[in-house]
Design a protein around this motif. Sequence first.
Motif, PDB file in Angstrom:
ATOM      1  N   HIS A 122      20.906  -3.887  -7.995  1.00  0.00           N
ATOM      2  CA  HIS A 122      19.521  -3.017  -7.663  1.00  0.00           C
ATOM      3  C   HIS A 122      19.698  -1.524  -7.812  1.00  0.00           C
ATOM      4  CE1 HIS A 122      18.891  -5.971  -5.385  1.00  0.00           C
ATOM      5  NE2 HIS A 122      20.458  -6.505  -5.029  1.00  0.00           N
ATOM      6  N   LYS A 156       7.473   8.454   4.269  1.00  0.00           N
ATOM      7  CA  LYS A 156       8.175   9.073   2.961  1.00  0.00           C
ATOM      8  C   LYS A 156       8.280  10.097   2.428  1.00  0.00           C
ATOM      9  CE  LYS A 156      12.536   7.804   0.865  1.00  0.00           C
ATOM     10  NZ  LYS A 156      13.532   6.331   0.379  1.00  0.00           N
ATOM     11  N   PHE A 157       7.550   8.636   1.450  1.00  0.00           N
ATOM     12  CA  PHE A 157       6.695   9.813   0.128  1.00  0.00           C
ATOM     13  C   PHE A 157       5.423  10.354   0.189  1.00  0.00           C
ATOM     14  CE2 PHE A 157       9.587   6.801  -1.040  1.00  0.00           C
ATOM     15  CZ  PHE A 157      10.042   7.188  -2.296  1.00  0.00           C
ATOM     16  N   GLU A 172      16.021   2.764  -6.907  1.00  0.00           N
ATOM     17  CA  GLU A 172      15.721   2.567  -5.992  1.00  0.00           C
ATOM     18  C   GLU A 172      14.964   3.515  -5.613  1.00  0.00           C
ATOM     19  OE1 GLU A 172      19.075   2.996  -6.814  1.00  0.00           O
ATOM     20  OE2 GLU A 172      19.467   4.955  -5.513  1.00  0.00           O
ATOM     21  N   LYS A 229       6.593   3.036   6.575  1.00  0.00           N
ATOM     22  CA  LYS A 229       8.499   3.578   5.980  1.00  0.00           C
ATOM     23  C   LYS A 229       8.115   4.012   4.518  1.00  0.00           C
ATOM     24  CE  LYS A 229      11.841   5.696   7.864  1.00  0.00           C
ATOM     25  NZ  LYS A 229      11.888   6.309   9.251  1.00  0.00           N
ATOM     26  N   LEU A 230       7.762   3.639   3.792  1.00  0.00           N
ATOM     27  CA  LEU A 230       7.659   4.504   2.565  1.00  0.00           C
ATOM     28  C   LEU A 230       6.530   5.426   2.124  1.00  0.00           C
ATOM     29  CD1 LEU A 230       8.622   1.069   0.769  1.00  0.00           C
ATOM     30  CD2 LEU A 230       9.796   3.244   0.612  1.00  0.00           C
ATOM     31  N   ARG A 281       6.298   1.373  -4.644  1.00  0.00           N
ATOM     32  CA  ARG A 281       5.638   0.467  -3.103  1.00  0.00           C
ATOM     33  C   ARG A 281       5.395   1.148  -2.308  1.00  0.00           C
ATOM     34  NH1 ARG A 281      11.619  -2.513  -1.896  1.00  0.00           N
ATOM     35  NH2 ARG A 281      12.340  -3.627  -4.212  1.00  0.00           N
ATOM     36  N   VAL A 309       4.619  14.072  -1.890  1.00  0.00           N
ATOM     37  CA  VAL A 309       4.210  13.062  -3.942  1.00  0.00           C
ATOM     38  C   VAL A 309       2.967  13.258  -3.659  1.00  0.00           C
ATOM     39  CG1 VAL A 309       4.458  12.358  -5.323  1.00  0.00           C
ATOM     40  CG2 VAL A 309       6.298  11.924  -3.707  1.00  0.00           C
ATOM     41  N   ARG A 327      11.593   2.566  -7.658  1.00  0.00           N
ATOM     42  CA  ARG A 327      11.035   0.921  -6.918  1.00  0.00           C
ATOM     43  C   ARG A 327      10.592   1.595  -5.737  1.00  0.00           C
ATOM     44  NH1 ARG A 327      16.460  -2.426  -7.260  1.00  0.00           N
ATOM     45  NH2 ARG A 327      14.284  -4.405  -6.663  1.00  0.00           N
ATOM     46  N   GLU A 328      10.927   2.650  -4.481  1.00  0.00           N
ATOM     47  CA  GLU A 328      10.457   2.464  -3.495  1.00  0.00           C
ATOM     48  C   GLU A 328       9.528   3.577  -3.251  1.00  0.00           C
ATOM     49  OE1 GLU A 328      13.343   3.921  -0.406  1.00  0.00           O
ATOM     50  OE2 GLU A 328      13.039   1.361  -0.744  1.00  0.00           O
ATOM     51  N   TYR A 329       9.463   3.806  -4.510  1.00  0.00           N
ATOM     52  CA  TYR A 329       8.078   5.353  -4.935  1.00  0.00           C
ATOM     53  C   TYR A 329       6.544   4.420  -5.041  1.00  0.00           C
ATOM     54  CZ  TYR A 329       5.305   8.496  -6.819  1.00  0.00           C
ATOM     55  OH  TYR A 329       3.521   9.180  -7.322  1.00  0.00           O
ATOM     56  N   GLU A 374       6.113  -2.776   8.360  1.00  0.00           N
ATOM     57  CA  GLU A 374       6.777  -1.322   8.719  1.00  0.00           C
ATOM     58  C   GLU A 374       7.407  -0.814   7.747  1.00  0.00           C
ATOM     59  OE1 GLU A 374       9.163  -3.026  12.137  1.00  0.00           O
ATOM     60  OE2 GLU A 374       7.296  -3.374  13.707  1.00  0.00           O
ATOM     61  N   TYR A 375       7.976  -1.952   6.674  1.00  0.00           N
ATOM     62  CA  TYR A 375       8.847  -1.524   5.252  1.00  0.00           C
ATOM     63  C   TYR A 375       7.529   0.019   5.112  1.00  0.00           C
ATOM     64  CZ  TYR A 375      11.279  -1.114   1.686  1.00  0.00           C
ATOM     65  OH  TYR A 375      11.675  -0.789   0.205  1.00  0.00           O
ATOM     66  N   GLU A 377       0.379  12.440  -6.082  1.00  0.00           N
ATOM     67  CA  GLU A 377      -0.185  11.478  -6.239  1.00  0.00           C
ATOM     68  C   GLU A 377      -0.240  10.563  -4.289  1.00  0.00           C
ATOM     69  OE1 GLU A 377      -1.181  10.579  -8.858  1.00  0.00           O
ATOM     70  OE2 GLU A 377      -1.539   8.929  -8.625  1.00  0.00           O
TER      71      GLU A 377
END
Lengths: 1039, 443
Positions: free
Chosen positions: B33, B377-378, B36, B373-374, B43, B381, B39-41, B369-370, B383
């Motif tokens: 993976h 988290k971002f 990360e 959270k993302l 998402r 940023v 990819r999370e960004y 929820e994910y 954008e």
Amino acid sequence: MAPGRAGPGKGGRGGAGGSNNNNNNNRKPQANNHSRKARGAAAAASASANKSNKSVKSLANVYSVEDEDESKSSRRRKQYLDEVDNYEYNVDEIEDEDDEEIDSDEAFDEEDEEKYENFQFYGSKDAGKPKKSKKTDKGKGKKVDSEDEDMMDQSESEEEEESEEEEGAEYMDISEMLDQPEEEEVALPKKVKLAGFNDSESEDDFKFGDDDDEEEEDDEEDEDDEEEDEAEDMDEDEEEGGKDLTSFIDSLETSTKKRKQDDGSASTTKKARKNLRERTEAYDESEYNLQAHRSSAAHSATGVSNKKKLDILDLVSTIQNEAGFSSLKKGVQALESGPNKGKSVETLAAPLPKIVQDRLNRQAAYDESKKEVSKWLPIVQKNRQADHLAFPLNAPAPVAPSNAALASKFDASTEMEKEVEKVLIEGGMQEKKLMEFEELALNKMSTEEVEKRRAELRQMRDLMFRDELRAKRVSKIKSKLYRKIKKKERERNALTEEEMRELDPEQAHEERLFAEQQRAQERMTLKHKNTGKWAKDQLKHGNFDPESRQAITEQIERGDRLRRKIQGVDSDEEQSGGESEYSDLDDDDVEGIKNRAFDELAAVEDQLSKAEDAAKEAKVGKGVFAMKFMQDAAKRNKLQAQAQAEEFRKEMMDEEEEAAKSSEDEWQSSKKGKKNKKNVAEPGTVIGAGGRMVFGSGVEVPESKDASGKAKAVKMNSGGQIQKVALSGGHSTKVEGPVNVKVAGMKSGLSATAPEGDSDDGSANPWLKTEKHGQGKIARKNDKGMTKDSSKVDKLQAKIKKQKAEAESDDEVQIDTSSFLTLSKDNQKERGLHKDESASKAPSTKASSQQAKNVKGGAKEEVSVANDDDDSGDEAEPVMVHAKTTAALSQRDLVARAFANDNVVSEFEREKMETAEAEKPKDIDMTLPGWGSWGGKGAKKKKNVVVKKAQPGDGVEISKRKDAKLAHVIINEKRDKKAAAYAVNKIPHPFTSWAQYEDSLRAPVGKEWNTNATFQQMTLPRITTKLGKIIDPLTAPFK
Amino acid sequence: MKVKVLSRSVEDATRQRSNDIHKIQRNLDPTLHPFEKAREYTRALNATKVERMFAKPFVGALSGHVDGVYCMAKHPKKLDWLVSGGGDGDLRLWSLSEQKSIWSTVGHKAMVTGVSSFLEGNRFLSCSNDRTVKIWDPTDNSTSLPTATYTGKNAFSGISHHRSDNMFATSGSAIDIWDHDRAEPVQTLNWGVDTINTVKFNQTETSIIASTGSDRTIILYDLRTSQPITKLILAMRTNAIAWNPMEAFNFMAANEDHNIYAFDMRKMDKAQNVLKDHVSAVMSVDYSPTGEEIVTGGYDRTIRLYNARQGHSRDIYHTNRMQRVFSVIYTMDNKYVLSGSDDGNVRLWKARASEKMGVRDYRERAHLEYAEKLKEKFAHVPEIRRINRHRNVPKAIKTATQRKSIMINSRKVKEENVRKHTKKESLPDRIPERKKAIVGVKK
């Protein structure tokens, strides 16, 4: 609050937050007013108790004191002020009779009037001065109140005075009072702020410090004024309310009284009251006109006043003579006499003005509310800091049913359950039955037995419990040291195998089997070999954190142990090559080597014959090997090899004894030799540590003169020191670019001139030539020298000779530098030529000339030479050509020389300039030649040239570059738009540093990178609510 | 020849019971993976976009009032109920689930200035400018008359019921405390002479009342000591107050100066927070039952939602037809927001614009929820920040916002200039933003 300090003192401006006091016109009534006002409520309340009236009146009298002896009295006054503080704390001691009056008329005379012109006294009605409307209202209200009291007081005051006079003997002497320690004064708050007046304007006026006191002491003339002040103090005290006020006033009165006593002229100053004496009305005979016999007698004696005042004795004297009423009499006595006479008649404070009272109440209430509300604080903080809040907050948690609860409710429903139950019943294992059984068993026993059994059981349970606890605790210990010690202890305690065998052979056998299995397992896992991915990674990246290092050493240790175990257990002679590394070499080993060498020789011969066959086959095909000269060469090689083999064999036989000596290094090299031998058999594979591919077909051949020469060279190989140097040499070659050289070698026909074999080595490590016993042979640790054309035989020979050589002599390695020549090599094409020249330019060296002569070989060898040249190959660097002299140079100097002409700095500067130029703002000429203009003969040149001017944001001026002042750096000033999309401009709010923020981004949240539990934990929102559930406001748990 | 095939037994992949979890085979080897962060960004970016795409907060309008809706009240125990009072004396009870009026009466002869419901039974209170307070029982179909009527000397401007006792407070010329069973107020609390606009009982510390006066004051009262306890004077008038249901001492004051001020009743000399963004007077404010968020209605015809501890709104709601918002309410389940406006409609909004209502299964919930959270988290940023912040607002609001920011900036510049040209000795201290609006605290 300390009333003594609360006087407006200097604070005339705000004037006690009001102005109720004197002005010239209505001075006297005012004075009376305010002096009584202080007692307003008290007077009203004391209607039933006569004695309180005295105090009221006496307060008024405070101002009537004539200041005959000014200096004296003023001195005392100072003391009084002190005493005031003093008395505040000694209320009980003040007796009622101490009270005295002073006339405000005298207290505040014209002289003072001038002085306090600007003062606004509380309750003053001077319209000319600016006042707060509220205050004025208050003042007015006050006046009305106090007028009533005036009327009452006036009539009573004189009598009272006299009665007080009478009892003067009982009082404390003034000198004693003066002697009172000052510490009581200290106890008084120094700075007093009237809570009621918090309007910003007036606030200052109510701060009283020590200054006031000092001032009072300073100007003695002001004493009267201060009297006045004190009176005002009282006004303010009303606001203050409570006991303090009363006590203060009492004390004030007392002190005044004392002074009066001292003066001894108390009766002389009562001008205002004298009128009353002239009253001559006859009193009606009624209960209201009772003769106050006692006091009247006293008064008449002193001649102060005719005014009679009812005393309690007047009322109850008749009872005294009669029988009965004993209780009443006692009560009267108690009232009348005793040390605490004044206590029972303490006056109540006047109610404060409503507005002030309200303010005080509000503040008190606010404080109370704050306190009450602050009880929530822990809950609020907890909720705020909570990582997770599930609303509704007080929802009852679901109860997890216990095993017992489940068992009690269990009802066999399915087939299987029923069956199981049936079996249990049959076996008598039902819960109930068991219980019954137990009970029965108990029944049979005597009580002692039962108790004993119970105790036993209890003890057992207790022990078990403790043991369990201990085990839990021990199992939680993470210390590796502890575990290690434990393990050792266990091992120590464990029986040895033999002991075991004696004791229980079967068990021992089992144990041994188990151990074997373990070992096998371990062998299979290969964990101990450090060949695992992880271990490799650790080693490769030099991960030196103590844990992983320890893990690695542990692995190695385990491997060792395992090996030892295997050796110990199986006494097999077959040992793997790897193991032999660990065992010391002895004669047997050398013997073994020799044997093997012979075997190998045989094998080589075998192969040679095979190679011949191959060559024959090759004849059939086309290509280089099919050519005649190649075949001839091959034949020659073969013959040579055979000859060599023979020679070698002979040698071996001769030197059998000598070969006994060997060393580890040699052993290794022998191993490598073996490897190489094997490699030769496989076409196109890697040979030697040089790791070069073999080009062409699977290598048959090359046995030639130079091969033999090579063999000799190898013979002279020596160990460790050289290896090091060779490595560093390898490093230097790495820096240089090998590719071009290869091409050059090919192109320029280097093959013709360049030495091959040993001379290769020379060029690979030009400054690392070793000299050994005068033989100009090339030493090379890694079998780089063993190029593909050196035969297996050579290698084998080399190996054994090396052993010998090692045994015979200690090697001295010297680096030859004097013979190095620097060649400038701008033109690569000329390189070969240069080399030639250089070779010829080194006439002093035998070796080099030999090398030149040595050159041989076909096209294939050329290629190999070129390849070998790669190592030494360099484009911009001077080529070091080896010449044989004995001077030695340090490695650093060598490197410095190697990079002598290499102008990195200037190149860097040029690059920096270029970058700066490219990035600076530029005007762009947008005109397209020929576009929009006429062509042909006589066409004019277009006038308006379109130039796109540099925009302010474009580019960076050279002087403004970030690296403008940094010599060794180029900072890229180009803004990367793509990167900018991901760049955060400033540190986001909750974070304090970039590192912190970066940290928050580092750990991925997703399921791909986390276990399910972690994922759930990480993604759980801070607040969760339930759909359709009402979230009630918090209810207090503390209520 | 042996052919290797992938074989999976059905049993392994099938749940035995519906309660069992779905087994998902995952390999946590990080090499499988990679990227990360990237990819999370992505998402997070997608989640943000999707959130904005699904942001449809408007649920429905409850129409029925002829005049504007100036007051509303929620029932403490019934999610479905809402009471609203209109400018023409009309009182309506709404069923939110059916989105219709289930009971209505013309209860007053003048504008209804306040409604309040209480725990006990189904009754509610209303007060009006016609100098009456009435208790109504909408479930009693036999009569349309109020259960009780209380008459005061002056017009009432607001009403609030005690959380548990049979007691309510009205505002007007003074604060009156009434008992259900008495015709006269049990208590009158007064401090100063000006009109009092609103009154609010603290629902947690139940004996404390807050009121706002037209003399720009906020006064707190304590019923235990039966008197006012503190008075705060602000630069401009406060229109509404909301107590934090989870933090007994905190309340929000919606001010005429476009801001909402958070106060701690223990420290009134300074606002705990200043919530900005409205471009006109804030007319009403209500706390979410979790105490984490507030909703405000403004004279600028918008509703804004704030995180109570942040300075700017997280969302703005508006519709074409919505006029000035005079009352807003957060429902008791923290999911919806209600607004009553000048146009006579009560509007129902989602509290989180893009939230999917209804039951969600485990996987959906986990996914959301994910995503949440993302996004968090971002969030910083550029954008994602841009997309997340972007709102289409009416032109009037946009221009007003711009104009306001220009004004504020110029004021700042001016102040700075003044400071620059003032002697250091006479340089006044900078006044913190949280103290700027506060004139003083009276004791």
